[in-house]
Structure formats: structure tokens, C-alpha cells
Design a protein around this motif. Sequence first.
Motif, PDB file in Angstrom:
ATOM      1  N   PRO A   1       4.312  -7.102  -6.245  1.00  0.00           N
ATOM      2  CA  PRO A   1       4.194  -5.647  -6.310  1.00  0.00           C
ATOM      3  C   PRO A   1       3.035  -5.134  -5.452  1.00  0.00           C
ATOM      4  CG  PRO A   1       3.860  -6.650  -8.489  1.00  0.00           C
ATOM      5  CD  PRO A   1       4.017  -7.771  -7.523  1.00  0.00           C
ATOM      6  N   GLU A   2       3.211  -3.914  -4.954  1.00  0.00           N
ATOM      7  CA  GLU A   2       2.195  -3.333  -4.077  1.00  0.00           C
ATOM      8  C   GLU A   2       0.809  -3.271  -4.721  1.00  0.00           C
ATOM      9  OE1 GLU A   2       2.880   0.531  -2.163  1.00  0.00           O
ATOM     10  OE2 GLU A   2       4.400  -0.461  -0.932  1.00  0.00           O
ATOM     11  N   SER A   3       0.781  -2.966  -6.026  1.00  0.00           N
ATOM     12  CA  SER A   3      -0.522  -2.820  -6.691  1.00  0.00           C
ATOM     13  C   SER A   3      -1.323  -4.121  -6.623  1.00  0.00           C
ATOM     14  CB  SER A   3      -0.323  -2.401  -8.148  1.00  0.00           C
ATOM     15  OG  SER A   3       0.511  -3.331  -8.800  1.00  0.00           O
ATOM     16  N   VAL A   4      -0.613  -5.250  -6.782  1.00  0.00           N
ATOM     17  CA  VAL A   4      -1.299  -6.552  -6.728  1.00  0.00           C
ATOM     18  C   VAL A   4      -1.753  -6.851  -5.297  1.00  0.00           C
ATOM     19  CG1 VAL A   4      -1.001  -9.048  -7.085  1.00  0.00           C
ATOM     20  CG2 VAL A   4       0.049  -7.426  -8.683  1.00  0.00           C
ATOM     21  N   MET A   5      -0.889  -6.552  -4.346  1.00  0.00           N
ATOM     22  CA  MET A   5      -1.250  -6.820  -2.945  1.00  0.00           C
ATOM     23  C   MET A   5      -2.455  -5.969  -2.531  1.00  0.00           C
ATOM     24  SD  MET A   5       2.395  -7.449  -1.007  1.00  0.00           S
ATOM     25  CE  MET A   5       3.206  -5.898  -1.219  1.00  0.00           C
ATOM     26  N   LEU A   6      -2.439  -4.717  -2.978  1.00  0.00           N
ATOM     27  CA  LEU A   6      -3.535  -3.809  -2.629  1.00  0.00           C
ATOM     28  C   LEU A   6      -4.872  -4.359  -3.134  1.00  0.00           C
ATOM     29  CD1 LEU A   6      -4.510  -1.069  -1.515  1.00  0.00           C
ATOM     30  CD2 LEU A   6      -4.093  -0.098  -3.784  1.00  0.00           C
ATOM     31  N   GLU A   7      -4.862  -4.787  -4.380  1.00  0.00           N
ATOM     32  CA  GLU A   7      -6.091  -5.329  -4.980  1.00  0.00           C
ATOM     33  C   GLU A   7      -6.586  -6.541  -4.178  1.00  0.00           C
ATOM     34  OE1 GLU A   7      -6.923  -7.457  -9.152  1.00  0.00           O
ATOM     35  OE2 GLU A   7      -5.544  -5.762  -9.269  1.00  0.00           O
ATOM     36  N   ARG A   8      -5.646  -7.435  -3.825  1.00  0.00           N
ATOM     37  CA  ARG A   8      -6.034  -8.645  -3.084  1.00  0.00           C
ATOM     38  C   ARG A   8      -6.566  -8.308  -1.695  1.00  0.00           C
ATOM     39  NH1 ARG A   8      -0.800 -12.473  -4.482  1.00  0.00           N
ATOM     40  NH2 ARG A   8      -1.257 -12.703  -6.690  1.00  0.00           N
ATOM     41  N   LEU A   9      -5.922  -7.357  -1.036  1.00  0.00           N
ATOM     42  CA  LEU A   9      -6.336  -7.020   0.332  1.00  0.00           C
ATOM     43  C   LEU A   9      -7.707  -6.354   0.351  1.00  0.00           C
ATOM     44  CD1 LEU A   9      -2.943  -5.710   1.747  1.00  0.00           C
ATOM     45  CD2 LEU A   9      -4.112  -7.800   2.431  1.00  0.00           C
ATOM     46  N   LEU A  10      -7.952  -5.485  -0.631  1.00  0.00           N
ATOM     47  CA  LEU A  10      -9.257  -4.823  -0.663  1.00  0.00           C
ATOM     48  C   LEU A  10     -10.360  -5.831  -0.941  1.00  0.00           C
ATOM     49  CD1 LEU A  10      -8.348  -1.477  -2.488  1.00  0.00           C
ATOM     50  CD2 LEU A  10      -8.903  -1.805  -0.065  1.00  0.00           C
ATOM     51  N   LYS A  11     -10.041  -6.795  -1.790  1.00  0.00           N
ATOM     52  CA  LYS A  11     -11.021  -7.850  -2.083  1.00  0.00           C
ATOM     53  C   LYS A  11     -11.267  -8.689  -0.815  1.00  0.00           C
ATOM     54  CE  LYS A  11     -11.849 -11.636  -5.235  1.00  0.00           C
ATOM     55  NZ  LYS A  11     -11.072 -12.689  -5.889  1.00  0.00           N
ATOM     56  N   ARG A  12     -10.162  -9.066  -0.161  1.00  0.00           N
ATOM     57  CA  ARG A  12     -10.295  -9.864   1.066  1.00  0.00           C
ATOM     58  C   ARG A  12     -11.079  -9.097   2.125  1.00  0.00           C
ATOM     59  NH1 ARG A  12      -4.869 -11.887   4.022  1.00  0.00           N
ATOM     60  NH2 ARG A  12      -4.915  -9.900   5.089  1.00  0.00           N
ATOM     61  N   GLY A  13     -10.872  -7.782   2.172  1.00  0.00           N
ATOM     62  CA  GLY A  13     -11.523  -6.939   3.175  1.00  0.00           C
ATOM     63  C   GLY A  13     -13.038  -6.986   3.125  1.00  0.00           C
ATOM     64  N   LYS A  14     -13.574  -7.328   1.951  1.00  0.00           N
ATOM     65  CA  LYS A  14     -15.042  -7.384   1.827  1.00  0.00           C
ATOM     66  C   LYS A  14     -15.638  -8.475   2.705  1.00  0.00           C
ATOM     67  CE  LYS A  14     -15.187  -5.563  -2.844  1.00  0.00           C
ATOM     68  NZ  LYS A  14     -15.150  -5.962  -4.244  1.00  0.00           N
ATOM     69  N   THR A  15     -14.854  -9.532   2.950  1.00  0.00           N
ATOM     70  CA  THR A  15     -15.403 -10.652   3.729  1.00  0.00           C
ATOM     71  C   THR A  15     -14.572 -11.035   4.955  1.00  0.00           C
ATOM     72  OG1 THR A  15     -14.216 -12.165   2.279  1.00  0.00           O
ATOM     73  CG2 THR A  15     -16.531 -11.751   1.731  1.00  0.00           C
ATOM     74  N   SER A  16     -13.341 -10.540   5.074  1.00  0.00           N
ATOM     75  CA  SER A  16     -12.450 -11.077   6.123  1.00  0.00           C
ATOM     76  C   SER A  16     -12.845 -10.625   7.529  1.00  0.00           C
ATOM     77  CB  SER A  16     -11.001 -10.657   5.859  1.00  0.00           C
ATOM     78  OG  SER A  16     -10.834  -9.261   6.081  1.00  0.00           O
ATOM     79  N   GLY A  17     -13.491  -9.470   7.639  1.00  0.00           N
ATOM     80  CA  GLY A  17     -13.798  -8.955   8.970  1.00  0.00           C
ATOM     81  C   GLY A  17     -12.559  -8.492   9.718  1.00  0.00           C
ATOM     82  N   ARG A  18     -11.414  -8.430   9.039  1.00  0.00           N
ATOM     83  CA  ARG A  18     -10.187  -8.013   9.727  1.00  0.00           C
ATOM     84  C   ARG A  18     -10.137  -6.499   9.898  1.00  0.00           C
ATOM     85  NH1 ARG A  18      -4.870 -11.377   7.905  1.00  0.00           N
ATOM     86  NH2 ARG A  18      -3.988  -9.319   8.287  1.00  0.00           N
ATOM     87  N   VAL A  19      -9.654  -6.078  11.081  1.00  0.00           N
ATOM     88  CA  VAL A  19      -9.624  -4.642  11.360  1.00  0.00           C
ATOM     89  C   VAL A  19      -8.577  -3.914  10.520  1.00  0.00           C
ATOM     90  CG1 VAL A  19     -10.452  -4.866  13.734  1.00  0.00           C
ATOM     91  CG2 VAL A  19      -7.976  -4.919  13.285  1.00  0.00           C
ATOM     92  N   ASP A  20      -7.705  -4.698   9.833  1.00  0.00           N
ATOM     93  CA  ASP A  20      -6.616  -4.041   9.083  1.00  0.00           C
ATOM     94  C   ASP A  20      -6.739  -4.203   7.567  1.00  0.00           C
ATOM     95  OD1 ASP A  20      -6.093  -6.770   9.147  1.00  0.00           O
ATOM     96  OD2 ASP A  20      -3.971  -6.550   9.613  1.00  0.00           O
TER      97      ASP A  20
END
Length: 215
Positions: free
Chosen positions: A127-146
Motif C-alpha cells: 500500500p502507498e501509505s507503507v511505501m511513503l513511510e519507508r521512502l521518507l525514512k530512507r530519504g534521511k540518509t539515501s542522498g537520493r534526489v527523488d
Amino acid sequence: MKFKFIDQQTFGDDYTVVYVLGGPGAGKGTQCANLVKDFGFVHLSAGDLLREERQREGSQYGDLINNYIKEGKIVPAKITIALLENAMAKSPSKRFLIDGFPRKMDQAKKFERTVCKGKFVLFFDCPESVMLERLLKRGKTSGRVDDNIESIKKRFVTFKETSYPVVEYFEKQNKVKKVSCVNSPQKVYAETKAIFKDLFDAEEKAKKAASAVKN
Ligand code: UDP
Ligand code: MG
């Protein structure tokens, strides 16, 4: 980067290509790493290959790739397919997990016609809600522009409108194995591993039966 002009499959039936699909943040990369360990696959992530090409000195596609990734859009098929085909050709393996590809119908058809036919699609349903949570968490350290909220929203739209039809296309051919990935990575992997084990056991059995008939 090498492009080719002959419209003919480069890799034949002795190759096993599994497409690993699922929305952004579904956990494709994590599960692919597990499959590499247990089943001797080589993991090719289309996104990683694009990011590598973007960083490569002298690449004429760096800016283009960066813009597409930031906008959550699909880079023109020709570029991604050339990167995948070159990576396959360089590898001594004949078993590939192709992660995050194909995510648009033109890519799917072109790759199957000119590079290799996929054996099946491993689809991580999330589900989108789970993906959103994971991506925002990853965004803290991934350095990815997206991995930021603006890009993530765009990626979700692309997934629904452009990439999901690819899953439906393979579903019509009975080629999709679906795994829900809301659980822990360990649980998701247990289910994934069972699917691969069944498939390879069945293949092994068929091979033995065929050689028994011959002898
Ligand atoms: N991308 C693309 N073509 C592909 C695969 C990826 O254009 O075949 C681009 C697209 O912009 C996508 C981005 O690369 O949003 C990141 O893809 P990746 O698979 O790394 O993201 P993930 O789904 O793993 O979060
Ligand atoms: Mg990924």
C-alpha cells in the motif's frame, strides 16, 4: 554506451531473467539481495544503473537522467535497455534479477523482443501509505534526489498510470508471482524464497525427466 541496431534477442532460453516489480519503496532491492545469496542470481537494478550512468564522466545523458529521476518519470527506453544489456553481456552469469524494470509498456516489449524474454515477474504488492513511510525514512540518509515528498508523489502517479499496466500485461500471460510486502523483511523473504524454491525444484524435475527419456 553501446546501442545496437539489430532487432533480435541477444540472450536465449538458457538465460533466466526475473523481473522484480513493485512500487517505489516496496522493498525490491532488499529482497533481491537475499535472492542473490540463496539462488546465485546477479542483481541488476535499473535505477542503480541509471544513477551510475548519470555519475559517469563523459556521459552525454547525465542531465537528462537526473531530470527524469527527480520528476519520477521513466527515462527513454533506449537508454535503460542499453545499460541493462551491456551489464548482462559483461556478466558471466546466466541468471538475472532485473529490479525496477520494465516499468513502462514500451520498455517491456522492446526488451523482450531485442534482449531476452523474462521467465516471470516477482511483484511486491504494497500500500502507498507503507511505501511513503519507508521512502521518507530512507530519504534521511539515501542522498537520493527523488526521496522527498514532491518526487515521491510523482513516482506514485507514474507507478499507477505507467508501471502497473506492465504488471497487468504479464498477468494476462500468467507470469506474475505476487508477494505482499507489508510484513517484516524476514517474513516477506520467507514467502519469496518459497516461490523460487518451488520453481527451481520443478525445473530440476523436468530436466531430470527429460534426460531419463533420452537415455
Ligand atoms: N527509472 C527509469 N526507468 C527504469 C527504472 C528506473 O526511468 O526502468 C528511473 C525513474 O525515474 C525512477 C527512478 O529511476 O523513479 C528510481 O528508480 P529505482 O528503481 O531506483 O527506485 P525504487 O523503485 O527502487 O525506489
Ligand atoms: Mg530500488
